[in-house]
Design an enzyme around this catalytic site. Structure first.
Site, PDB file in Angstrom:
ATOM      1  CB  CYS A   2      -0.871   0.030   1.247  1.00 30.26           C
ATOM      2  SG  CYS A   2      -1.878  -1.441   1.425  1.00 30.26           S
ATOM      3  NE  ARG A  31       4.490   2.008  -1.191  1.00 27.44           N
ATOM      4  CZ  ARG A  31       5.327   1.989  -0.166  1.00 27.44           C
ATOM      5  NH1 ARG A  31       6.473   2.597  -0.259  1.00 27.44           N
ATOM      6  NH2 ARG A  31       5.017   1.374   0.954  1.00 27.44           N
ATOM      7  CD1 TRP A 114       0.243  -5.345  -3.990  1.00 26.97           C
ATOM      8  CD2 TRP A 114       0.418  -6.293  -1.973  1.00 26.97           C
ATOM      9  NE1 TRP A 114       0.909  -6.533  -4.134  1.00 26.97           N
ATOM     10  CE2 TRP A 114       1.029  -7.136  -2.918  1.00 26.97           C
ATOM     11  CE3 TRP A 114       0.402  -6.693  -0.641  1.00 26.97           C
ATOM     12  CZ2 TRP A 114       1.618  -8.349  -2.568  1.00 26.97           C
ATOM     13  CZ3 TRP A 114       0.987  -7.894  -0.283  1.00 26.97           C
ATOM     14  CH2 TRP A 114       1.587  -8.704  -1.257  1.00 26.97           C
ATOM     15  CG  ASN A 140       1.731   0.248   4.059  1.00 29.12           C
ATOM     16  OD1 ASN A 140       1.432  -0.947   3.938  1.00 29.12           O
ATOM     17  ND2 ASN A 140       2.928   0.710   3.767  1.00 29.12           N
ATOM     18  N   GLY A 141       0.039  -1.557   6.337  1.00 32.29           N
ATOM     19  CA  GLY A 141       0.489  -2.424   7.432  1.00 32.29           C
ATOM     20  C   GLY A 141      -0.575  -3.460   7.737  1.00 32.29           C
ATOM     21  CD  GLU A 532      18.402 -10.936  -9.075  1.00 34.48           C
ATOM     22  OE1 GLU A 532      18.000 -11.550  -8.067  1.00 34.48           O
ATOM     23  OE2 GLU A 532      17.953  -9.831  -9.402  1.00 34.48           O
ATOM     24  CE  LYS A 536      14.902  -8.952 -11.332  1.00 34.07           C
ATOM     25  NZ  LYS A 536      15.645  -8.961 -10.127  1.00 34.07           N
ATOM     26  CD  GLU A 539      11.161  -9.617  -9.802  1.00 36.47           C
ATOM     27  OE1 GLU A 539      12.341  -9.319  -9.863  1.00 36.47           O
ATOM     28  OE2 GLU A 539      10.440  -9.299  -8.837  1.00 36.47           O
ATOM     29  CG  HIS A 555      22.101 -34.573  -6.361  1.00 31.94           C
ATOM     30  ND1 HIS A 555      22.644 -35.806  -6.045  1.00 31.94           N
ATOM     31  CD2 HIS A 555      23.142 -33.750  -6.579  1.00 31.94           C
ATOM     32  CE1 HIS A 555      23.972 -35.714  -6.056  1.00 31.94           C
ATOM     33  NE2 HIS A 555      24.299 -34.469  -6.387  1.00 31.94           N
ATOM     34  CE  LYS A 654      12.133  -1.125  -6.364  1.00 29.23           C
ATOM     35  NZ  LYS A 654      12.972  -2.066  -7.124  1.00 29.23           N
TER      36      LYS A 654
HETATM   37  C1  AGP Z   1      13.580  -8.151  -6.893  1.00 34.63           C
HETATM   38  O1  AGP Z   1      13.454  -8.006  -8.259  1.00 34.63           O
HETATM   39  C2  AGP Z   1      12.361  -8.144  -6.145  1.00 34.63           C
HETATM   40  N1  AGP Z   1      11.427  -7.209  -6.564  1.00 34.63           N
HETATM   41  C3  AGP Z   1      12.422  -8.474  -4.675  1.00 34.63           C
HETATM   42  O2  AGP Z   1      12.859  -9.787  -4.608  1.00 34.63           O
HETATM   43  C4  AGP Z   1      13.268  -7.602  -3.734  1.00 34.63           C
HETATM   44  O3  AGP Z   1      14.627  -7.773  -4.011  1.00 34.63           O
HETATM   45  C5  AGP Z   1      12.952  -7.994  -2.279  1.00 34.63           C
HETATM   46  O4  AGP Z   1      11.598  -7.762  -2.020  1.00 34.63           O
HETATM   47  C6  AGP Z   1      13.814  -7.272  -1.270  1.00 34.63           C
HETATM   48  O5  AGP Z   1      13.579  -5.906  -1.268  1.00 34.63           O
HETATM   49  P1  AGP Z   1      14.591  -4.927  -0.571  1.00 34.63           P
HETATM   50  O6  AGP Z   1      15.879  -5.052  -1.270  1.00 34.63           O
HETATM   51  O7  AGP Z   1      13.974  -3.566  -0.710  1.00 34.63           O
HETATM   52  O8  AGP Z   1      14.701  -5.344   0.867  1.00 34.63           O
END
Ligand code: AGP
Length: 659
Positions: A2, A31, A114, A140-141, A532, A536, A539, A555, A654
């Site tokens: 949020c 976000r 959100w 938010n929370g 990583e 990517k 997501e 394995h 985000k």
């Molecule tokens: C990465 O592409 C993501 N959006 C996500 O994994 C992100 O790295 C993770 O939520 C951690 O966020 P931060 O680095 O702000 O703590």
């Protein structure tokens, strides 16, 4: 997550404040959100036209707009990513119908939601109102005791109309205002402040809150526990927002609320208190981001812009730490050299891409510094009873500095008396303020949900930290360190060379545009790169992508390899190149298509691949900083080919401020 915005503006018309709210909500869009809403307290002087029908406590006008007898107008939309457009139309209609005369002061609040508790429908969108329609809140929370609070409120005669955990807050404030003996006399801003103090004392969980009360014209009260909240001030405008980019266009005079602080604001008036009401002086933030940095500046999307900003993100992160004479300085961490020499064990903690950066750091710290290093996902470390003491260094890695899982893990580390160092991109973020020491990445604001430039900047900062520790503890020869520093200094240029292969990466994406199962494999520091790369692709392209340590494939996961599966190998020249090639042979033998990240001109590697992603050569332990880039681009092009919004991928936020 949020996003919250609150505004109070002097000498303003309703449209001015609605415009600021809408603009700020747009900058909070990144976000992640599924619905949105705004509320403004309508000053009587503003109304020159026909007042719109409807009453908050009695329900809504047919178009989802609400107006209480006590002059709060609310509009909401739950049209997914179209919510802000729909909201803008509702605001325009509202201004046309009521009029837009300038008034002494106007206050309003806005929210991008959100969904956590309750479906993404208009009834659950914020702002949420109290029964009498006088109090509107955005939150938010997560309120963990909302069920008990709600049951008590209902017994007391309140009618709760949403499925959210947040609505109780509006009703609790209404109750506290009703209990207040000074009803309708005295300073209503102060009355609201006191009611919020009593309310937040009853809440369990996390909150960033902004509240308006129709009887406290022009006043916004905001409160925070765990979820971030930043206040911005100018002479005629105050703003409260969930993060810095939403405020950058207005002011750099900012401060962050700390946990359990409540602030009462109007232009020219600010009262900050702790939860008991004792007054506190705000501590200004030092923000050096400029407005342009948080804008697209002609790029198709933020992700593409941020991928291309990686050479400067790495260059800026090295700047001032890598001295022209080829030595290293790291005074800013707030730790003395003796403290750093006394460390016996390192924990690295983070989530998502930040965790992957931490994985790279484990390899380099163990190799260069010879310190036992554990790396863990924050949400796991926090609850697995780790053993730490004052000789343990815990390094929190977080782009935002606000991720709740990491924040909580670091708090646990502090409780155990460990030394906490944070690697973050956001100056004065919660983690930066709470940690014993900070090492800032200098990537500039990252708006795309998928981390790119901040991930590279994190690895860079962690490599610098490792070299600094190695120098301090004498685990590497001076000459080795200076060679590594030279190699680090060349990375920005090599990143530019890597980005120059963009068009070729796009062709590889075309070649495998129909595939829907991908395996990313790597060994040693190539393993976190593989994880990583897979993250990517998941997501933003929404494709099945698994990241594996290449040696682990046989394995179990190799059972899934068959024609049609694409295996992406991180095959730049490291110690384990031959072993990785053996794993590549295994998947080829089972019919998989193979894409390899290879060093420029390495034909031996290229012969084993159906497609190659070229990167320049560097020191093997610095290679992740280059190797991840073509994988970011591959995910980007595949996502674009699938028609996805790369900046705002579905279901993602985000900054994740709920556990
Ligand atoms: C990465 O592409 C993501 N959006 C996500 O994994 C992100 O790295 C993770 O939520 C951690 O966020 P931060 O680095 O702000 O703590």
């Amino acid at each position: 997550m949020c996003g919250i915005i609150a505004v109070s503006k002097r000498t303003a018309a309703l449209a001015d404040v609605l415009d600021i709210l809408r603009g700020a909500l747009e900058s909070l869009e990144y976000r992640g959100y599924d619905s949105a809403g705004v509320a403004v307290v309508i000053p009587p002087e503003a109304v020159t036209g026909k007042a719109p029908a409807g009453k908050a406590s009695a329900g809504k006008a047919p178009d989802g707009q609400e107006v209480s007898d006590d002059k709060i107008w609310i509009a909401k939309s739950a049209a997914g990513t179209g919510s802000l457009n729909e909201l803008a139309k509702k605001c325009e209609q509202f201004v046309l119908s009521v009029g837009n005369a300038p008034t002494d002061i106007v206050a309003g609040i806005g929210h991008t939601r959100w969904a956590t508790h309750g479906r993404p429908i208009e009834a659950n969108a914020h702002p949420l109102m109290s029964c009498n329609g006088e109090v509107a809140i955005v939150h938010n929370g997560i309120i963990e005791n909302y069920f008990e609070l709600g049951a008590q409120l209902q017994k007391d005669g309140h009618e709760l109309t949403s499925e959210t955990d947040s609505e109780v807050i509006a009703h609790l404030i209404e109750s506290e205002l009703a209990k207040d003996g000074s009803a309708d006399v005295g300073d209503n801003g102060e009355r609201l402040h006191k009611a919020v103090l009593k309310t937040v004392a009853a809440l369990k969980g996390s909150f960033a809150l902004a509240i308006v009360w129709s009887k406290a014209e022009g006043t916004v009260v905001a409160a925070r526990r765990i979820s971030p909240l930043i206040v911005g001030i100018t002479s005629d405008l105050i703003l409260v927002a969930s993060d810095i980019p939403a405020l950058l266009g207005y002011t750099r005079e900012l401060f962050a609320l700390e946990d359990d602080q409540v602030v009462q604001l109007r232009p020219g008036f600010l009262k900050l208190t702790d939860i008991k009401g004792a007054e506190i002086e705000p501590t200004p933030m030092n923000v050096d981001w400029d407005v342009q940095a948080a804008q697209r500046q002609g790029w198709d999307d933020f992700m593409c812009k941020e991928i291309h900003e990686q050479p400067s993100a790495v260059r800026d992160t090295l700047m001032g730490r890598l001295l022209p004479n080829g030595t290293l300085t790291l005074d800013e961490t707030r730790f003395s050299d003796d403290e750093l020499r006394s460390i016996e064990k390192v924990f690295i903690v983070g989530c998502g891409s930040s965790f992957h950066a931490g994985m790279v750091a484990k390899y380099v710290i163990e190799h260069w510094v010879r310190l036992t290093t554990e790396v863990d996902i924050a949400s796991e470390l926090r609850y697995r009873d780790p053993i730490m003491d004052s000789r343990t260094l815990v390094v929190g890695v977080s782009q935002s500095g606000e991720t709740i899982d990491t924040l909580r893990a670091l708090r646990e580390a502090k409780r155990q008396k460990a030394k906490v160092l944070v690697v973050t991109n956001v100056v004065d973020s919660s983690m930066a303020r709470e940690a014993d020491g900070v090492l800032y990445t200098r990537a500039g604001p990252e708006i795309g949900v998928a981390s790119t430039k901040t991930h590279l900047a994190q690895i860079t900062a962690l490599e610098i930290l490792a070299l600094y520790l190695a120098e301090l503890r004498g685990t590497l020869y001076r000459q080795e360190i200076s060679q590594l520093l030279k190699a680090l200094a060349k990375l920005p240029l090599k990143l530019e060379q890597t980005l120059a292969h963009e068009a070729e990466v796009s062709l590889v994406a075309d070649q495998f545009g129909q595939a829907n199962t991908f395996f990313f494999i790597g060994r040693h520091v190539g393993y976190p790169v593989a994880l990583e790369g897979a993250l990517k692709l998941k997501e933003i392209a929404y494709l099945q992508a698994q990241g594996y340590a290449a040696g682990e494939l046989k394995h179990g996961p190799i059972a899934l390899i068959e024609p049609g599966v694409v295996v992406v190998g991180v095959a730049t020249r490291t110690l384990l190149w031959e072993k990785l090639m053996a794993n590549i042979a295994e998947v080829r033998a089972r019919g998989a298509s193979v894409v390899l990240v290879a060093n420029q001109g390495d034909t031996e590697t290229a012969e084993r691949a159906d497609a190659v992603l070229w990167v320049p050569t560097t020191h093997p332990l610095l290679a992740p900083i280059l190797d991840i880039v073509p994988l970011q681009m591959l995910a980007y092009f595949l996502a674009i080919k699938h028609g996805n919004n790369v900046d705002k991928p579905r279901n993602l936020a985000k900054t994740v401020t709920v556990e």
